[in-house]
Write a protein that holds these residues in place. Sequence first.
Motif, PDB file in Angstrom:
ATOM      1  N   LYS A   1     -49.991 -29.133 -86.765  1.00  0.00           N
ATOM      2  CA  LYS A   1     -49.866 -30.439 -87.652  1.00  0.00           C
ATOM      3  C   LYS A   1     -48.773 -30.374 -88.916  1.00  0.00           C
ATOM      4  CE  LYS A   1     -52.540 -28.843 -91.527  1.00  0.00           C
ATOM      5  NZ  LYS A   1     -54.042 -28.835 -92.407  1.00  0.00           N
ATOM      6  N   HIS A   2     -48.288 -31.737 -89.444  1.00  0.00           N
ATOM      7  CA  HIS A   2     -48.959 -32.870 -89.073  1.00  0.00           C
ATOM      8  C   HIS A   2     -47.787 -33.450 -88.164  1.00  0.00           C
ATOM      9  CE1 HIS A   2     -50.624 -31.275 -92.945  1.00  0.00           C
ATOM     10  NE2 HIS A   2     -51.544 -31.836 -92.655  1.00  0.00           N
ATOM     11  N   TYR A   3     -48.135 -33.991 -87.114  1.00  0.00           N
ATOM     12  CA  TYR A   3     -47.158 -34.431 -86.198  1.00  0.00           C
ATOM     13  C   TYR A   3     -46.752 -35.927 -86.523  1.00  0.00           C
ATOM     14  CZ  TYR A   3     -45.194 -35.838 -81.681  1.00  0.00           C
ATOM     15  OH  TYR A   3     -44.353 -35.931 -80.560  1.00  0.00           O
TER      16      TYR A   3
ATOM     17  N   ASP B   1     -55.320 -37.472 -88.545  1.00  0.00           N
ATOM     18  CA  ASP B   1     -55.412 -36.731 -89.884  1.00  0.00           C
ATOM     19  C   ASP B   1     -56.831 -37.555 -90.560  1.00  0.00           C
ATOM     20  OD1 ASP B   1     -55.625 -35.142 -92.186  1.00  0.00           O
ATOM     21  OD2 ASP B   1     -53.764 -35.310 -92.510  1.00  0.00           O
ATOM     22  N   TRP B   2     -57.170 -37.095 -91.650  1.00  0.00           N
ATOM     23  CA  TRP B   2     -58.348 -37.693 -92.432  1.00  0.00           C
ATOM     24  C   TRP B   2     -58.159 -39.274 -92.641  1.00  0.00           C
ATOM     25  CZ3 TRP B   2     -62.620 -34.708 -94.462  1.00  0.00           C
ATOM     26  CH2 TRP B   2     -63.356 -35.133 -95.337  1.00  0.00           C
ATOM     27  N   ASP B   3     -58.846 -40.017 -91.906  1.00  0.00           N
ATOM     28  CA  ASP B   3     -58.762 -41.410 -92.053  1.00  0.00           C
ATOM     29  C   ASP B   3     -57.502 -42.159 -91.833  1.00  0.00           C
ATOM     30  OD1 ASP B   3     -61.523 -41.642 -93.217  1.00  0.00           O
ATOM     31  OD2 ASP B   3     -60.960 -42.111 -95.114  1.00  0.00           O
TER      32      ASP B   3
ATOM     33  N   THR C   1     -53.348 -23.111-102.728  1.00  0.00           N
ATOM     34  CA  THR C   1     -54.002 -24.141-102.069  1.00  0.00           C
ATOM     35  C   THR C   1     -54.856 -23.724-100.778  1.00  0.00           C
ATOM     36  OG1 THR C   1     -53.554 -26.453-101.609  1.00  0.00           O
ATOM     37  CG2 THR C   1     -51.992 -24.889-100.874  1.00  0.00           C
ATOM     38  N   TRP C   2     -55.638 -24.836-100.081  1.00  0.00           N
ATOM     39  CA  TRP C   2     -56.465 -24.368 -99.050  1.00  0.00           C
ATOM     40  C   TRP C   2     -57.029 -23.006 -98.888  1.00  0.00           C
ATOM     41  CZ3 TRP C   2     -57.716 -28.721 -96.851  1.00  0.00           C
ATOM     42  CH2 TRP C   2     -56.837 -29.849 -96.655  1.00  0.00           C
ATOM     43  N   ALA C   3     -57.855 -22.670-100.107  1.00  0.00           N
ATOM     44  CA  ALA C   3     -58.509 -21.446-100.092  1.00  0.00           C
ATOM     45  C   ALA C   3     -60.041 -21.900-100.236  1.00  0.00           C
ATOM     46  CB  ALA C   3     -57.859 -20.491-101.105  1.00  0.00           C
TER      47      ALA C   3
HETATM   48  C1  BGC Z   1     -55.103 -33.021 -94.529  1.00  0.00           C
HETATM   49  C2  BGC Z   1     -55.159 -32.060 -93.475  1.00  0.00           C
HETATM   50  C3  BGC Z   1     -56.448 -31.583 -93.246  1.00  0.00           C
HETATM   51  C4  BGC Z   1     -57.590 -32.454 -93.169  1.00  0.00           C
HETATM   52  C5  BGC Z   1     -58.987 -31.894 -92.909  1.00  0.00           C
HETATM   53  C6  BGC Z   1     -56.328 -33.939 -94.576  1.00  0.00           C
HETATM   54  O1  BGC Z   1     -56.350 -34.469 -95.766  1.00  0.00           O
HETATM   55  O2  BGC Z   1     -53.927 -33.871 -94.693  1.00  0.00           O
HETATM   56  O3  BGC Z   1     -54.158 -31.248 -93.425  1.00  0.00           O
HETATM   57  O4  BGC Z   1     -56.398 -30.679 -92.044  1.00  0.00           O
HETATM   58  O5  BGC Z   1     -57.448 -33.269 -94.409  1.00  0.00           O
HETATM   59  O6  BGC Z   1     -59.276 -31.149 -94.058  1.00  0.00           O
END
Ligand code: BGC
Length: 750
Positions: free
Chosen positions: A206-208, A285-287, A421-423
Amino acid sequence: MKKIIFLLVLIITLISCKENKTSFVKDATHEVKIEALLSKMTLEEKIGQTNLRGVSSRAKSLPSNIKESVRKGNVGAFLNIMNLEYVDELQRIAVEESPNGIPLIFGRDVIHGFKTMFPIPLGLAATWDAQIVEKSSEIAAFEASAYGIRWTFAPMLDIARDSRWGRIAESPGEDPYLATILGAAYVKGFQGDDLSNPYRIAASAKHYIAYGAAIGGRDYNTVNMSEPLLRNVYLPPFKSAIDAGSATVMSSFNEINGIPATGNQFLLKDVLRGELKFDGFVVSDWDSVIEMVAHGYASDEKHAGELAAKAGLDMEMTSTAYEDHLKKLIEEKKVTIEELNDFVRNILRVKFRLGLFENPYRNKEHTGKFYSKNHLKEAKKAAIESTVLLKNKNSILPLSEKTKVAIIGPLANAPHEQLGTWAFDGEKEHTNTPLHAYKKANTNFTFAKGLDYSRDKSKKGFKEAIEVAKKSDVILFFGGEEAILSGEAHSRANIDLPGAQEELIKVLAKTGKPIVLVIMAGRPITITNIIDKIDVVLMGWHPGTMGGEALYEIINGISSPEGRLPVSWPKTAGQLPYFYNHKNTGRPADSSNFVHIDKIPIAAWQSSLGNDSHYLDAGFTPHFPFGYGLTYTTFSYSNISISKESIKFNEDLNVKVNVTNTGKKAGKETVQLYIQDVVGSITRPVKELKRFQHVFLKSGESKEITFKISSKDLEFVNHKLIKTAEAGKFNLWVGPNSVEGLKETFFIKN
Ligand code: BGC
C-alpha cells in the motif's frame, strides 16, 4: 461434463501460470475450486465477498446484524476485530452457517510489530538491512496470527520525499532502490514461502500509488505526476512486492493527475493487472471509494461504486457503495456480472492461498509468544541497527563507564510515545525506555524530565533540569515528537522540536556541559536552531519496545550505531520536498556562486546573486544527506576500479573498491554505489542508488568490495514510456553516502 470443465480450467490456468511472474503462481486446483464455488454463489453472496467490515471496539457483544450478514454470506472479510470470541464466532458462522461456507479473512494494521513493537518503518529502513526487515515482519505475523489475524495492511511502500508528511514515518524513505529491496523483504517476512502456514499473514502493498507525493506534504493532498516519474520512482517498490508475491494491494486515497487511485482504470487494470500480473485482490483504503464524491470525481456513492468497479477494485474497505449499489449497477448493465465474478475470483484465490478453506479457525494453542525473549532480542537488534549517529563532536560517544550523566527530556521515559505510529497492539507496559535501561544497569545518572511531553511549553521543569545538568559530566537529552505527531493525517508545516524543547536545550547549553541529543520521532526533525548548542545527535526514530536498551547500549559503546539515513535530513521545512536523486536543472546550484542572504549587499543589482537553483537562506544542501550515518570508527575508500570502460547492452560491469577501517574500533560500513546517467532522452537524476553492501571491519582491516551492475540496472522509463537503458556516458560513485565517494566513468555503447 464436470470432467471437461475441470480440464478446461486446468489448461487455461496452466497457460496463465506460465505468464505469471509472481512467486505465488496460480494453483490449478484452487482455480477449479474457485469456479465451482462461483457457479453456486448468488449475486448477493458474490457482492458479500467484496465487503470488508468492522465491529466497533466499543460493542459490548457481537451485534446481531453483523452475525446475520455473515450468515447470509454478505461479508468477505473483517478488520480490527480484537475480541477473540468474536473472531471465533464470526468464522464459525461463516463456515458453518453461510450458504457456501466461505471463510472470512481477518485483517489488521500490523505495521511494525504486533505486540513486540519494532522501530517504525522509516527506522527499519535506516537499517538498510533486508534481513532485519524480514525478521521483524515474520515475528509480527507470528504474534498477530495468534489473534486470528491472517492479513496485514502492510508493507507501506510509498516513496516519501517530504518530511512534513506524517506518513513518512510508515514509509521506506525517499529512494526507490532501497524501497524495492525492503518491499520484497517485508512481503517475505509476513508471508513466508507458503501462505497457508497459519503463522504467516497475507501482505498488502500500500498505498497504490504515489500517495507520498501529496502536494506540500499535506496528507491526502492532490498528486500531479508525469508517467515517467511514476514509473521510475513510485512504481518499482510495488513491482518488487508483487514479484515477491504480495497477496493483496491497497489503493490509495489520493488522486493522480485528476483521477483518484481507487477509481483509476489505468493504474488498477492496465498497470497492476496487465503489466505487473498481479493476481491477488485489491482492497480500497478506508472509505476511499465514497471519497471519490468529495474528490469531485463521482456524483454520488452509487457512481463512486461504479467507478471503482469499472477500475477493477475488488474489495471495499468500510464504506458500502458496493453493498448498497452493485446489484443495481449490474441490473442497469453499468457493471457486468463478469466484472464482479473477477473480484470474487481474486478474493477467493487469496482465501485459498491462505489455506482458510482447510484451516479456517484460529489455533487456540498458538500463544503468539508475545514479548518472548527472542522477539525482544530481535526488536532490540533492529532498534540498534536503525539508530543513526548524525554528529559526534570530539567523539563524545561512546561514553566511558565513569561518566556522570544527566538524563533529561520528554522522551526519556515515554513508554507509549517511543512505540510510534500504528502501534495499536503494542502495550506500553512492556516498553523498555532509556530510563528503564539506565535504572537496570544502575549506572551513574540522575534524571529530571524538564518537560512533561514533547509539545509541553511550560518552563516549570527547567530549574530542576538545570540543577541536574550542573552536577553531571554529560547531558543526555531525549527529545523529539510524541507518536501522535506523525503518521496518518499528522503532517506538520514546521518540523522543529515541538514545545519548549529548543528553549530547554539552549538553557542547558549554558551549563557548559556537552549535550547528547537523542531524537525519537517519526520523521527527520530540523535542528538548525540548536545544532551549535549540541555536541552529539543520535536519531533513534520511534524505536519500539526495546528502544531503551538499544539506545543505552549505543550510548555506552556496548553496541555501535549502524543506521544510515533513508531520507535526506532537511535544514528547514522550507526546503521540502528535498531528495538526493533530484535533477540537475539548467542552473545547478554551485557553492562558488552561492551568496547567502546575509551577504547580499544592500541595494544589490538584481542579477548579481549567482542565478542558480538554491534558496538564499537555506542554500541547496540538506543538513545531512541521504545515506549518511557516522560510526564509532572511520572508514576510508581507495582504489576504485571498473572492469571495462564501456559495456554493451545486457553486459555486466564489475566495480571494485577497497574499504579500510582507519579508526580504533571495529565497525560496520554501508558501502553505497550510485550512478548518474549524464545525458538522457529525458533528463536523469544527479545520482541514483543502485547497490549497497554491509561490511564489518576490525580496526585497521581492509577489504575489497565488489559490485556487479548491468545495463539492466541503468534502465528507466523514457518520454515514450519505453523502459530502456540509453547509450552514453555514466558517472559512478562508491562511497559512504549520497554526497561522498570515489568516482569513475563508463559508457554504454551499442
Ligand atoms: C489508512 C491505511 C490503513 C487503513 C485501515 C486507513 O486510514 O490509510 O493505511 O491500513 O486505514 O486501518
